[in-house]
Design a protein around this motif. Structure first.
Motif, PDB file in Angstrom:
ATOM      1  N   SER A  37     -10.668  11.404 -11.544  1.00 55.13           N
ATOM      2  CA  SER A  37     -10.189  10.341 -10.652  1.00 55.13           C
ATOM      3  C   SER A  37     -10.308   9.095 -11.196  1.00 55.13           C
ATOM      4  CB  SER A  37     -10.671  10.339  -9.373  1.00 55.13           C
ATOM      5  OG  SER A  37     -10.633  11.673  -8.409  1.00 55.13           O
ATOM      6  N   LEU A  38      -9.307   8.040 -11.210  1.00 57.22           N
ATOM      7  CA  LEU A  38      -9.184   7.043 -11.708  1.00 57.22           C
ATOM      8  C   LEU A  38      -9.107   6.053 -10.567  1.00 57.22           C
ATOM      9  CD1 LEU A  38      -8.694   4.674 -14.060  1.00 57.22           C
ATOM     10  CD2 LEU A  38      -6.072   5.183 -13.428  1.00 57.22           C
ATOM     11  N   TYR A  39     -10.164   4.947 -10.398  1.00 59.15           N
ATOM     12  CA  TYR A  39     -10.325   4.097  -9.650  1.00 59.15           C
ATOM     13  C   TYR A  39     -10.060   2.676 -10.134  1.00 59.15           C
ATOM     14  CZ  TYR A  39     -11.946   7.823  -6.571  1.00 59.15           C
ATOM     15  OH  TYR A  39     -12.207   9.066  -5.759  1.00 59.15           O
ATOM     16  N   ARG A  40      -9.177   1.928  -9.609  1.00 62.67           N
ATOM     17  CA  ARG A  40      -9.162   0.648 -10.100  1.00 62.67           C
ATOM     18  C   ARG A  40      -9.081  -0.678  -8.810  1.00 62.67           C
ATOM     19  NH1 ARG A  40      -8.915  -0.487 -15.276  1.00 62.67           N
ATOM     20  NH2 ARG A  40      -8.543  -2.584 -14.544  1.00 62.67           N
ATOM     21  N   ASN A  41      -9.563  -1.769  -9.261  1.00 62.43           N
ATOM     22  CA  ASN A  41      -9.590  -2.666  -8.067  1.00 62.43           C
ATOM     23  C   ASN A  41      -9.070  -4.053  -8.851  1.00 62.43           C
ATOM     24  OD1 ASN A  41     -10.279  -4.157  -5.865  1.00 62.43           O
ATOM     25  ND2 ASN A  41     -12.551  -3.884  -5.901  1.00 62.43           N
ATOM     26  N   GLY A  42      -8.429  -4.816  -7.953  1.00 63.81           N
ATOM     27  CA  GLY A  42      -7.718  -5.868  -8.215  1.00 63.81           C
ATOM     28  C   GLY A  42      -7.152  -6.833  -7.172  1.00 63.81           C
ATOM     29  N   PRO A  43      -7.133  -7.965  -7.391  1.00 57.43           N
ATOM     30  CA  PRO A  43      -6.363  -9.146  -6.467  1.00 57.43           C
ATOM     31  C   PRO A  43      -4.889  -8.651  -6.234  1.00 57.43           C
ATOM     32  CG  PRO A  43      -6.719 -10.198  -8.467  1.00 57.43           C
ATOM     33  CD  PRO A  43      -7.291  -8.944  -8.721  1.00 57.43           C
ATOM     34  N   ALA A  44      -4.692  -8.230  -4.876  1.00 58.20           N
ATOM     35  CA  ALA A  44      -3.402  -7.675  -4.610  1.00 58.20           C
ATOM     36  C   ALA A  44      -2.335  -8.534  -3.893  1.00 58.20           C
ATOM     37  CB  ALA A  44      -3.741  -6.279  -3.901  1.00 58.20           C
ATOM     38  N   ARG A  45      -3.205  -9.439  -3.398  1.00 52.27           N
ATOM     39  CA  ARG A  45      -2.299 -10.399  -2.204  1.00 52.27           C
ATOM     40  C   ARG A  45      -2.734 -11.985  -2.651  1.00 52.27           C
ATOM     41  NH1 ARG A  45      -0.095  -9.285   2.935  1.00 52.27           N
ATOM     42  NH2 ARG A  45       0.945 -11.481   3.346  1.00 52.27           N
ATOM     43  N   LEU A  46      -1.920 -12.417  -3.269  1.00 50.69           N
ATOM     44  CA  LEU A  46      -2.142 -13.737  -3.697  1.00 50.69           C
ATOM     45  C   LEU A  46      -1.443 -15.025  -2.994  1.00 50.69           C
ATOM     46  CD1 LEU A  46      -1.804 -13.474  -7.499  1.00 50.69           C
ATOM     47  CD2 LEU A  46      -3.783 -13.380  -6.028  1.00 50.69           C
ATOM     48  N   GLU A  47      -0.450 -14.588  -1.673  1.00 48.60           N
ATOM     49  CA  GLU A  47      -0.006 -15.219  -0.832  1.00 48.60           C
ATOM     50  C   GLU A  47      -0.094 -14.986   0.553  1.00 48.60           C
ATOM     51  OE1 GLU A  47       3.044 -14.033   0.402  1.00 48.60           O
ATOM     52  OE2 GLU A  47       3.031 -15.989   1.733  1.00 48.60           O
ATOM     53  N   ILE A  54      -7.562  -1.220  -3.573  1.00 55.58           N
ATOM     54  CA  ILE A  54      -7.943   0.207  -4.738  1.00 55.58           C
ATOM     55  C   ILE A  54      -6.761   1.009  -4.851  1.00 55.58           C
ATOM     56  CG2 ILE A  54      -9.700   1.572  -5.059  1.00 55.58           C
ATOM     57  CD1 ILE A  54     -11.138  -0.856  -4.728  1.00 55.58           C
ATOM     58  N   LEU A  55      -6.580   1.280  -6.256  1.00 58.04           N
ATOM     59  CA  LEU A  55      -5.813   2.209  -6.623  1.00 58.04           C
ATOM     60  C   LEU A  55      -6.532   3.502  -7.188  1.00 58.04           C
ATOM     61  CD1 LEU A  55      -2.981   3.510  -7.681  1.00 58.04           C
ATOM     62  CD2 LEU A  55      -3.478   2.520  -9.911  1.00 58.04           C
ATOM     63  N   ALA A  56      -6.161   4.714  -6.456  1.00 59.75           N
ATOM     64  CA  ALA A  56      -6.856   5.874  -6.848  1.00 59.75           C
ATOM     65  C   ALA A  56      -5.899   6.898  -7.402  1.00 59.75           C
ATOM     66  CB  ALA A  56      -7.607   6.418  -5.594  1.00 59.75           C
ATOM     67  N   GLU A  61       0.914  -1.355  -0.181  1.00 62.96           N
ATOM     68  CA  GLU A  61      -0.161   0.008   0.095  1.00 62.96           C
ATOM     69  C   GLU A  61       0.884   1.346  -0.047  1.00 62.96           C
ATOM     70  OE1 GLU A  61      -3.788  -0.779   2.648  1.00 62.96           O
ATOM     71  OE2 GLU A  61      -1.910  -1.072   3.796  1.00 62.96           O
ATOM     72  N   PHE A  62       0.144   2.313  -0.630  1.00 55.62           N
ATOM     73  CA  PHE A  62       0.894   3.575  -0.232  1.00 55.62           C
ATOM     74  C   PHE A  62      -0.103   4.562   0.018  1.00 55.62           C
ATOM     75  CE2 PHE A  62       0.950   2.786  -4.851  1.00 55.62           C
ATOM     76  CZ  PHE A  62       0.178   3.888  -5.411  1.00 55.62           C
ATOM     77  N   PRO A  63       0.482   5.774   0.915  1.00 53.40           N
ATOM     78  CA  PRO A  63      -0.606   6.869   1.130  1.00 53.40           C
ATOM     79  C   PRO A  63      -0.590   7.825  -0.049  1.00 53.40           C
ATOM     80  CG  PRO A  63       1.417   7.211   2.414  1.00 53.40           C
ATOM     81  CD  PRO A  63       1.462   6.036   1.740  1.00 53.40           C
ATOM     82  N   SER A  64      -1.414   8.744   0.210  1.00 50.93           N
ATOM     83  CA  SER A  64      -1.666   9.913  -0.964  1.00 50.93           C
ATOM     84  C   SER A  64      -0.372  10.446  -1.190  1.00 50.93           C
ATOM     85  CB  SER A  64      -2.491  10.961  -0.305  1.00 50.93           C
ATOM     86  OG  SER A  64      -2.893  11.854  -1.336  1.00 50.93           O
ATOM     87  N   TYR A  88      -2.925   3.705  -2.525  1.00 44.30           N
ATOM     88  CA  TYR A  88      -3.348   2.498  -2.984  1.00 44.30           C
ATOM     89  C   TYR A  88      -3.476   1.849  -1.436  1.00 44.30           C
ATOM     90  CZ  TYR A  88      -2.726  -2.146  -5.033  1.00 44.30           C
ATOM     91  OH  TYR A  88      -2.716  -3.457  -5.486  1.00 44.30           O
ATOM     92  N   ARG A  89      -4.793   1.240  -1.393  1.00 44.15           N
ATOM     93  CA  ARG A  89      -5.057   0.695  -0.048  1.00 44.15           C
ATOM     94  C   ARG A  89      -5.642  -0.621  -0.448  1.00 44.15           C
ATOM     95  NH1 ARG A  89      -6.997   4.741   4.461  1.00 44.15           N
ATOM     96  NH2 ARG A  89      -6.442   3.076   5.895  1.00 44.15           N
ATOM     97  N   TYR A  90      -5.710  -1.506   0.544  1.00 45.40           N
ATOM     98  CA  TYR A  90      -6.354  -2.688   0.752  1.00 45.40           C
ATOM     99  C   TYR A  90      -7.635  -2.702   1.192  1.00 45.40           C
ATOM    100  CZ  TYR A  90      -2.312  -6.016  -0.129  1.00 45.40           C
ATOM    101  OH  TYR A  90      -1.533  -6.612  -0.696  1.00 45.40           O
ATOM    102  N   VAL A  91      -8.895  -3.244   0.482  1.00 47.29           N
ATOM    103  CA  VAL A  91      -9.990  -3.269   1.190  1.00 47.29           C
ATOM    104  C   VAL A  91     -10.042  -3.984   2.700  1.00 47.29           C
ATOM    105  CG1 VAL A  91     -12.478  -3.353   0.659  1.00 47.29           C
ATOM    106  CG2 VAL A  91     -11.204  -3.008  -1.087  1.00 47.29           C
ATOM    107  N   GLN A  92     -10.471  -3.443   3.689  1.00 51.50           N
ATOM    108  CA  GLN A  92     -10.423  -3.943   4.830  1.00 51.50           C
ATOM    109  C   GLN A  92     -11.960  -4.726   5.076  1.00 51.50           C
ATOM    110  OE1 GLN A  92      -7.943  -3.892   7.257  1.00 51.50           O
ATOM    111  NE2 GLN A  92      -6.433  -2.878   5.439  1.00 51.50           N
ATOM    112  N   THR A  93     -11.845  -5.718   4.452  1.00 51.87           N
ATOM    113  CA  THR A  93     -12.981  -6.608   4.727  1.00 51.87           C
ATOM    114  C   THR A  93     -12.618  -7.615   5.919  1.00 51.87           C
ATOM    115  OG1 THR A  93     -11.880  -8.770   3.607  1.00 51.87           O
ATOM    116  CG2 THR A  93     -13.076  -7.271   2.154  1.00 51.87           C
ATOM    117  N   SER A  94     -13.614  -8.115   6.564  1.00 49.43           N
ATOM    118  CA  SER A  94     -13.459  -8.868   7.862  1.00 49.43           C
ATOM    119  C   SER A  94     -12.681  -9.983   7.499  1.00 49.43           C
ATOM    120  CB  SER A  94     -15.023  -9.186   8.526  1.00 49.43           C
ATOM    121  OG  SER A  94     -15.644  -9.984   7.615  1.00 49.43           O
ATOM    122  N   GLY A  95     -12.844 -10.612   6.449  1.00 50.29           N
ATOM    123  CA  GLY A  95     -12.061 -11.783   6.290  1.00 50.29           C
ATOM    124  C   GLY A  95     -10.419 -11.423   6.077  1.00 50.29           C
TER     125      GLY A  95
END
Ligand SMILES: [Fe+2]
Length: 477
Positions: free
Chosen positions: A43-53, A69-71, A23-26, A83-90
């Motif tokens: 603004s461009l927003y993109r989503n994708g799988p960022a952690r595969l391990e 998410i990349l913004a 991740e990186f802050p603004s 760029y930040r991970y979505v903080q899902t409960s899982g």
């Protein structure tokens, strides 16, 4: 043969997903070449799988990676990105234990079989975004969306859009009518015979209408079409074997069966009432994505999409997570014509015999007649069983003109997104995030939408590698 006998070599694309993304802050972003166009503001927003391990264990399928998410915000002062991970409960639970705990699309839950029963599937929140006036939704087709702050990308939690049941699916391919602002979407609710839930929301995202359409078995439906006054679904002949998946003996992905003796089913709904207009059947194929649909002057529904002859694409995408693929899965661009009253296909033609994916049209023509299709393609001459999409293009089916933006060997641009110029309505830009495997860096690259085969107008550096992402959206300023 769908599997190559050539020796496997590790390709440059694998390095982008070898490590969990950072991740990186603004952060103000450096201009690497060219100049940000004056009319490119938003603004461009993109989503994708960022952690595969995690904990030395790889996920079972590319679709299992935790979403990030990349913004990138383009203002008069320049570009900033975060760029930040979505903080899902899982995700939070697995961070705490540093091990995979849950089942997912392509993996079963940790532990013995009796420990897996009843364990929820992890909402990976990794597939796309929906930009609403006061929040950003991270979408995943198996559950509720997650709401994030548009500026900070702070995760606020799951969002039921006032009507979604707990864990109810809300797919990653909503369609926004550019004229009314209404948002249409769907979800496949699992069951012995699944249910297609179809939702209509107002422009704030609030669900104002929904219907349930019965399906046969549990199929995989990833995307759909808004075409004039209709909503159109193609249900491919893929079914989940619920005996194995339901008991936790295999993942959903591994329990999916290609049933070539089944038809592709067509379901057409009225967009005003959400009532069923017709159901039809046609030859078997598989598709992930549609580029667009519209009602032509003769009343027929026209639809463009990327068609596969079978479901080998799922095997290829599973192998992506390992860093080496070996399955040939060629999807090409097709055009279908339908009679809305009967649900019958009246025409089916291949538009472009070239392996491609992620077809999109400018947001202002969604559901209406459109010509140019922006899409991802493989570079000329590569082995598509071992490579990843390595170029973007604009294709005009009327003239057959294909303009390709090829950034060179080992460079991997993601899904192209169209951004209208704020100052000149005739001008558009195409934005993509590129992983450059030569330098092991990522950057934003901006093209003139009319000149994809010329030098990019601007390249903006990113502070860390952004793994190959699935989908994004552009928010005009
Ligand atoms: Fe998708």
């Amino acid at each position: 043969m769908t599997t190559t006998s050539k020796p496997l070599t590790r390709r440059a694309w694998a390095n982008a997903i070898a490590q969990p993304a950072t991740e990186f802050p603004s952060t103000p972003l450096p201009i690497l070449s060219g100049k940000i166009p004056e009319g490119l503001r938003g603004s461009l927003y993109r989503n994708g799988p960022a952690r595969l391990e995690r904990g030395g264990v790889r996920v079972g399928h590319w679709f299992d990676g935790d979403g990030a998410i990349l913004a990138v915000h383009f203002t008069d002062a320049g570009a900033t990105g975060l760029y930040r991970y979505v903080q899902t409960s899982g995700y939070q639970d697995e961070c705490e234990k540093d091990e995979f705990l849950y089942s997912n699309y392509g993996m079963t839950a940790a532990g013995h079989i009796w420990q897996r029963w009843g364990k929820p599937v992890k909402n990976a929140a990794n597939t796309s975004v929906l930009i609403l006036p006061d929040k950003l939704l991270a979408l995943w087709e198996g559950g509720n969306p997650h709401a994030l702050d548009l500026d900070t990308l702070e995760t606020k939690g799951t969002d039921n859009l006032t009507q979604l049941g707990e864990r109810a699916p809300f797919s990653a391919h909503p369609k926004i009518d550019p004229k009314t602002g209404e948002i249409f979407n769907f979800g496949v609710a699992a069951g012995l015979n699944a249910t297609l839930k179809v939702y209509k929301s107002d422009s704030t995202g609030k669900i104002i209408q929904q219907v349930s359409v019965p399906l046969e078995g549990l199929p995989l439906v990833h995307d759909f079409v808004l075409a004039g006054q209709y909503l159109v679904f193609f249900v491919p002949p893929v079914r989940v074997n619920l005996l194995t998946a339901g008991l936790g003996l295999s993942s959903y992905s591994d329990a999916m069966e290609w049933q070539s003796d089944r038809a592709t089913q067509i379901i057409i709904l009225d967009r005003e009432t959400l009532a069923l207009v017709s159901r039809g059947e046609t030859e078997p194929w598989f598709q992930w994505h549609f580029s667009n649909g519209y009602v032509d002057t003769d009343g027929s529904i026209a639809i463009d999409f990327v068609r596969y002859p079978d479901f080998q694409t799922n095997q290829y995408l599973k192998q992506v997570a390992t860093g080496q693929t070996r399955t040939k899965a060629k999807g090409t661009l097709w055009h279908a014509r339908l009679n809305p009253q009967t649900g019958k296909v009246t025409q089916l033609v291949e538009l472009l015999d070239r392996a491609c994916e992620f077809p999109v049209v400018p947001p202002q023509v969604v559901g209406q007649a459109s010509t140019d299709i922006y899409l991802s393609v493989y570079r000329d001459g590569v082995d598509i069983s071992q490579e990843l999409l390595g170029a973007i293009a604009r294709f005009n089916p009327k003239t057959d003109r294909l303009a390709i933006a090829d950034l060179g060997e080992n460079c991997y641009p993601c899904e192209p997104l169209y951004a209208a110029d704020a100052l000149n309505p005739q001008q558009g830009w195409v934005l993509t995030v590129v992983y450059d495997g030569n330098s092991d860096r990522s950057e934003i690259v901006v093209f003139d939408s009319d000149a994809l085969d010329e030098e990019p107008v601007c390249r903006v550096g990113l502070p860390s590698v952004i793994p190959h992402s699935f989908h994004g959206k552009w928010k005009p300023a």
